[in-house]
Scaffold this motif. Structure first.
Motif, mmCIF file in Angstrom:
data_model
loop_
_atom_site.group_PDB
_atom_site.id
_atom_site.type_symbol
_atom_site.label_atom_id
_atom_site.label_comp_id
_atom_site.label_asym_id
_atom_site.label_seq_id
_atom_site.Cartn_x
_atom_site.Cartn_y
_atom_site.Cartn_z
ATOM 1 N N LYS A 12 -34.614 -8.866 -72.100
ATOM 2 C CA LYS A 12 -35.800 -7.676 -72.606
ATOM 3 C C LYS A 12 -36.806 -7.773 -72.296
ATOM 4 N N GLN A 13 -37.312 -8.992 -72.090
ATOM 5 C CA GLN A 13 -38.815 -9.377 -71.741
ATOM 6 C C GLN A 13 -38.875 -8.971 -70.269
ATOM 7 N N LYS A 14 -37.845 -9.457 -69.222
ATOM 8 C CA LYS A 14 -37.874 -9.150 -68.050
ATOM 9 C C LYS A 14 -37.773 -7.768 -67.708
ATOM 10 N N ILE A 15 -37.069 -6.756 -68.294
ATOM 11 C CA ILE A 15 -37.093 -5.424 -68.218
ATOM 12 C C ILE A 15 -38.157 -4.769 -68.615
ATOM 13 N N ASP A 16 -39.007 -5.341 -69.781
ATOM 14 C CA ASP A 16 -40.274 -4.717 -69.981
ATOM 15 C C ASP A 16 -41.235 -5.021 -69.103
ATOM 16 N N TYR A 29 -28.982 -6.354 -64.625
ATOM 17 C CA TYR A 29 -29.495 -6.677 -66.025
ATOM 18 C C TYR A 29 -29.340 -5.675 -66.972
ATOM 19 N N LYS A 30 -29.278 -4.498 -66.585
ATOM 20 C CA LYS A 30 -28.496 -3.335 -67.412
ATOM 21 C C LYS A 30 -27.163 -3.538 -68.054
ATOM 22 N N ASP A 31 -26.284 -4.149 -66.918
ATOM 23 C CA ASP A 31 -25.121 -4.197 -67.273
ATOM 24 C C ASP A 31 -24.860 -5.492 -68.639
ATOM 25 N N MET A 32 -25.736 -6.404 -68.317
ATOM 26 C CA MET A 32 -25.787 -7.571 -69.154
ATOM 27 C C MET A 32 -26.206 -7.030 -70.536
ATOM 28 N N MET A 33 -26.974 -6.123 -70.643
ATOM 29 C CA MET A 33 -27.259 -5.480 -72.180
ATOM 30 C C MET A 33 -26.256 -4.707 -72.534
ATOM 31 N N LYS A 34 -25.404 -3.899 -71.628
ATOM 32 C CA LYS A 34 -24.294 -3.366 -72.171
ATOM 33 C C LYS A 34 -23.297 -4.036 -72.781
ATOM 34 N N GLU A 35 -23.026 -5.116 -71.979
ATOM 35 C CA GLU A 35 -22.119 -6.268 -72.701
ATOM 36 C C GLU A 35 -22.492 -7.123 -73.967
ATOM 37 N N TYR A 36 -23.863 -7.133 -73.992
ATOM 38 C CA TYR A 36 -24.286 -7.620 -75.361
ATOM 39 C C TYR A 36 -24.235 -6.623 -76.386
ATOM 40 N N ASP A 37 -24.356 -5.390 -76.192
ATOM 41 C CA ASP A 37 -24.194 -4.355 -76.886
ATOM 42 C C ASP A 37 -22.928 -4.259 -77.838
ATOM 43 N N LYS A 38 -21.814 -4.405 -76.665
ATOM 44 C CA LYS A 38 -20.458 -4.211 -77.039
ATOM 45 C C LYS A 38 -19.881 -5.349 -77.817
ATOM 46 N N GLY A 39 -20.519 -6.846 -77.776
ATOM 47 C CA GLY A 39 -19.935 -7.894 -78.325
ATOM 48 C C GLY A 39 -20.611 -8.126 -79.805
ATOM 49 N N ALA A 50 -35.623 -9.077 -62.786
ATOM 50 C CA ALA A 50 -35.059 -7.323 -63.281
ATOM 51 C C ALA A 50 -35.611 -6.453 -62.508
ATOM 52 N N LEU A 51 -36.587 -6.586 -61.476
ATOM 53 C CA LEU A 51 -37.165 -5.716 -60.617
ATOM 54 C C LEU A 51 -36.496 -5.803 -59.392
ATOM 55 N N GLU A 52 -36.318 -4.468 -58.801
ATOM 56 C CA GLU A 52 -35.394 -4.526 -57.608
ATOM 57 C C GLU A 52 -36.045 -3.273 -56.696
ATOM 58 N N LEU A 53 -35.932 -3.448 -55.342
ATOM 59 C CA LEU A 53 -36.159 -2.444 -54.319
ATOM 60 C C LEU A 53 -35.064 -1.214 -54.711
ATOM 61 N N GLY A 54 -35.868 -0.015 -54.662
ATOM 62 C CA GLY A 54 -34.771 1.127 -54.837
ATOM 63 C C GLY A 54 -34.520 1.601 -53.269
ATOM 64 N N GLU A 55 -33.361 2.678 -53.245
ATOM 65 C CA GLU A 55 -33.208 3.025 -52.181
ATOM 66 C C GLU A 55 -33.157 4.611 -52.132
ATOM 67 N N GLY A 56 -34.430 5.282 -52.135
ATOM 68 C CA GLY A 56 -34.463 6.639 -52.053
ATOM 69 C C GLY A 56 -34.308 7.347 -53.256
ATOM 70 N N GLU A 57 -34.462 6.799 -54.494
ATOM 71 C CA GLU A 57 -34.450 7.421 -55.890
ATOM 72 C C GLU A 57 -35.548 8.614 -55.859
ATOM 73 N N GLU A 58 -35.096 9.565 -56.626
ATOM 74 C CA GLU A 58 -35.926 10.875 -56.736
ATOM 75 C C GLU A 58 -37.320 10.143 -57.240
ATOM 76 N N GLY A 59 -38.406 10.833 -56.953
ATOM 77 C CA GLY A 59 -39.760 10.262 -57.684
ATOM 78 C C GLY A 59 -39.918 10.934 -58.843
ATOM 79 N N ALA A 60 -41.014 10.128 -59.461
ATOM 80 C CA ALA A 60 -41.266 10.764 -60.877
ATOM 81 C C ALA A 60 -42.526 11.858 -60.690
#
Length: 496
Positions: A339-343, A314-324, A46-56
């Motif tokens: 959820k465990q992996k995202i957390d 992983y976010k898309d999979m959560m959306k699919e579950y929410d619609k089901g 569930a963890l990926e390398l980003g590509e230049g997102e704005e920082g916190a």
């Protein structure tokens, strides 16, 4: 004894997994952080390398690793019941991937090209060099195995520090070869003719003699040096030059030539062969401090900490579950795993952020405390500083400051220093001023550097000189500081 039950109340401090993870991350230097992040990427899909997102926000409030939120619940074991009533809306919000994303770029120091590779130097190890020369000897199979055993017993400096009886026992038990001490000694003598000169020596005296005998045709100075090493070795290492002069009837010039010949020898013949690749031994600084017109600027080296984000898949999979329908048991098990992996990914990203904030806060406090040193580079301007001083300034625990200081480096205009270098005890002067012991050591080192090497200063005389400068210090303390600086006693510093 009868069994019984009792009710007890205990107060325990329990560290959360996140706190343990932060403590481990704080101890990781910048040079190894990239490897740690790669491990997390491999373990958590569930963890990926980003590509230049704005920082916190870099000014986010820093949290100490030992502080816990009263609302934080650490008793969940990750079972399906724990997630049964959890609202998953936070996982399916379409926010363009801004969930716990951060940026660790540094505008002042450009990022290295990820595709850049460090060349590996091809080199021959010390043992390979000796084994290659072993093949040049005219030995039968049995004696060749004995020679291999001897070469394998050499240490990294090229010395043979094992007893002949131990080598014979190894040959008998492991090779089924019975060899006496004389036979082993004969083969050792042949190995001692190998390059580099001095290999196979049993001690320093034999090592130096082997090298001198290789140069015996170079003049009378080498011949005299061989006599000194053979007959007056103890007197030489203790620098009792007067005894050597009387014993061999040497003039001052002859003695200087002998010393010149000996100091050119290599006490570790195996140490210069097959050196570790210097590209692997470079220090990667964790911080940079620049003097900008009298104003110190601190930056954190973040080239080994790429942007991280939550996996879009992983976010898309959560959306699919929410619609089901959410009634399929397999879907519930899958969403529990997601959820465990995202957390876990969010925790890791937050720990990386908190690590940054802790490092910057700690180094900033050190920089402000030792501002005079960072501006001038003069060690005598260094102030006394202990872990407690920085802990009080940052509001962190002392153990947290210790983790930051243990394995981190800072690059300045005057060189790269380990953070622990800036910590030292205090010493009182005659005026009652608190000065750093580092300052006293620097002055002591300068006094010894400036001494007459023909008449080096004793510890007692050095103590008197420091007392004249206003430093209240005892002779035994001077001796301790001198040993910490790896400076020998006055007699061994004497030169002709």
């Amino acid at each position: 004894m009868a069994l019984g039950q009792s009710l007890q109340q205990k107060l325990l401090q329990k560290l959360s997994p996140q706190q343990i993870q932060l403590m481990k991350l704080l101890q990781v230097p910048t040079a190894n952080l990239e490897e740690r992040i790669k491990e997390e990427l491999e373990e958590n899909p569930a963890l990926e390398l980003g590509e230049g997102e704005e920082g916190a926000d870099a000014n986010e409030e820093m949290v100490d690793e030992f502080e816990t939120s009263p609302d934080e619940d650490f008793e969940k074991d990750g079972s399906e019941e724990d997630y049964e009533d959890v609202d998953i809306s936070e996982y399916v919000v379409d926010d363009d991937g801004e969930i716990a994303d951060y940026k660790m770029k540094d505008d002042n120091y450009p990022e290295m090209d990820d595709k850049q590779t460090i060349p590996i130097k091809l080199e021959q190890s010390f043992f390979d060099l000796v084994l290659d020369q072993l093949g040049m000897l005219d030995l039968d199979e049995r004696r060749f195995k004995i020679a291999e055993q001897i070469v394998g017993s050499l240490d990294d400096d090229g010395y043979l520090r094992r007893e002949l009886s131990s080598i014979a026992d190894d040959l008998a038990f492991r090779q089924n070869i019975i060899a006496d001490d004389k036979e082993i000694e004969d083969i050792i003598k042949q190995i001692q003719q190998f390059d580099p000169a001095g290999v196979g020596a049993r001690d320093l005296q034999e090592c130096l003699l082997l090298q001198l005998k290789r140069k015996s045709s170079e003049g009378i100075g080498v011949q005299l040096a061989i006599q000194v090493m053979s007959k007056y070795y103890d007197e030489f290492i203790k620098k009792h030059y007067d005894k050597i002069q009387r014993g061999l009837n040497l003039s001052d010039d002859d003695l200087k030539e002998v010393i010149h010949q000996i100091i050119k020898l290599n006490p570790k013949p195996g140490g210069n062969v097959g050196e570790i690749n210097k590209a692997e031994s470079y220090i990667v600084p964790d911080f940079y401090i620049i003097n900008n017109n009298g104003i110190l600027e601190l930056t954190l080296n973040s080239r080994n900490a790429p942007d991280l984000k939550i996996s879009e898949g992983y976010k898309d999979m959560m959306k699919e579950y929410d619609k089901g329908s959410k009634k399929d048991k397999r879907q519930k098990e899958a969403v529990l795993f997601i959820k465990q992996k995202i957390d876990s990914a969010k925790w890791f990203i937050e720990m990386i952020q908190q690590r940054q904030q802790t490092l910057i806060s700690t180094m900033g406090a050190i920089m402000r405390h030792q501002e005079e040193f960072f501006l001038t580079g003069d060690v005598t301007n260094m102030r006394p500083m202990i872990l407690k001083d920085i802990a009080e300034k940052t509001g962190l625990d002392i153990s947290t400051v210790s983790r930051v200081a243990n394995s981190k480096f800072v690059q300045t205009e005057f060189g790269t220093y380990r953070l622990k270098y800036f910590f030292s005890e205090s010493l009182s002067t005659d005026s009652g001023e608190e000065v750093s012991t580092r300052e006293v050591k620097e002055i002591l080192n300068n006094l010894i550097d400036a001494e007459d090497k023909q008449k080096p200063l004793s510890d007692e005389f050095l103590t008197d000189m420091l007392n004249e400068k206003g430093y209240n210090i005892a002779r035994r303390t001077v001796a301790k500081y001198r040993e910490q600086l790896n400076i020998p006693v006055a007699r061994l510093r004497k030169e002709l």
